[in-house]
Motif scaffolding. Sequence first.
Motif, PDB file in Angstrom:
ATOM      1  N   MET A   1       5.900  -6.995 -10.585  1.00 39.10           N
ATOM      2  CA  MET A   1       5.168  -6.990  -9.351  1.00 39.10           C
ATOM      3  C   MET A   1       4.532  -5.620  -9.165  1.00 39.10           C
ATOM      4  N   ARG A   2       3.473  -5.611  -8.393  1.00 40.79           N
ATOM      5  CA  ARG A   2       2.735  -4.379  -8.167  1.00 40.79           C
ATOM      6  C   ARG A   2       2.418  -4.274  -6.679  1.00 40.79           C
ATOM      7  N   ALA A   3       2.602  -3.102  -6.114  1.00 37.96           N
ATOM      8  CA  ALA A   3       2.290  -2.875  -4.696  1.00 37.96           C
ATOM      9  C   ALA A   3       0.790  -2.787  -4.511  1.00 37.96           C
ATOM     10  N   LEU A   4       0.306  -3.421  -3.460  1.00 43.41           N
ATOM     11  CA  LEU A   4      -1.117  -3.371  -3.153  1.00 43.41           C
ATOM     12  C   LEU A   4      -1.465  -2.179  -2.273  1.00 43.41           C
ATOM     13  N   ASP A   5      -0.476  -1.670  -1.542  1.00 42.45           N
ATOM     14  CA  ASP A   5      -0.654  -0.519  -0.659  1.00 42.45           C
ATOM     15  C   ASP A   5       0.472   0.470  -0.919  1.00 42.45           C
ATOM     16  N   ASP A   6       0.334   1.673  -0.355  1.00 42.16           N
ATOM     17  CA  ASP A   6       1.423   2.642  -0.412  1.00 42.16           C
ATOM     18  C   ASP A   6       2.595   2.087   0.379  1.00 42.16           C
ATOM     19  N   LEU A   7       3.780   2.317  -0.130  1.00 41.64           N
ATOM     20  CA  LEU A   7       4.962   1.856   0.596  1.00 41.64           C
ATOM     21  C   LEU A   7       6.133   2.766   0.324  1.00 41.64           C
ATOM     22  N   ALA A   8       7.081   2.730   1.236  1.00 40.62           N
ATOM     23  CA  ALA A   8       8.321   3.481   1.061  1.00 40.62           C
ATOM     24  C   ALA A   8       9.386   2.462   0.676  1.00 40.62           C
ATOM     25  N   LEU A   9      10.195   2.797  -0.273  1.00 42.72           N
ATOM     26  CA  LEU A   9      11.205   1.883  -0.779  1.00 42.72           C
ATOM     27  C   LEU A   9      12.580   2.490  -0.569  1.00 42.72           C
ATOM     28  N   TYR A  10      13.492   1.705  -0.059  1.00 46.69           N
ATOM     29  CA  TYR A  10      14.867   2.153   0.141  1.00 46.69           C
ATOM     30  C   TYR A  10      15.756   1.295  -0.746  1.00 46.69           C
TER      31      TYR A  10
END
Length: 183
Positions: A1-10
């Motif tokens: 999978m690939r993120a379409l936007d910037d994101l923060a991951l926990y």
Amino acid sequence: MRALDDLALYSLGCDDFERLLAPQMGIFDAARARLEWRERVRAIPAFSALGPAELDLVLAKLEEHRFGPGELLMRQGEVGDRFYVIVSGRVEVLVATPGSAEGTLGERVAMLGEGQYVGEIALLLDVPRTATVRALEPVHALSVGRQEFRDLLGRYLNLGGSFEETGRERLTQLRSHLAAHAA
């Protein structure tokens, strides 16, 4: 999978996940068990046409029973107070003829198993039990009482017709059996 936007991951480690969510897991297990029971009940031909809400209504009224080999679910001549659906195991249906010795259970007229049911004749016709039903092996059954059978299954869920049809067929077989012994 690939993120379409910037994101923060926990992330949460397995041990922390289990420690923090273990109390809630019981809720998930109970919900999963209820869904499994719903599907098992839906697999019973008498209930197969019911939707999820109707199945939940039936499940709320059903009582579980376990019978060992040789135990009676019902005895011919007794007041009919419950309708049983066989979840697993096999039972034999025994009918004592008018000439049968006192205390005998009668002759086997049928064997029933998973998904089949007994007890509808006495509840539909308001007559004593027309047969004795005995477990041949460990039996797991579900039941509803007389009032629930009439109100919930017969009227509200409109299943009375299918039970009446089966009851008529069984009464015809019973009459044939008794006529054969009277001759």
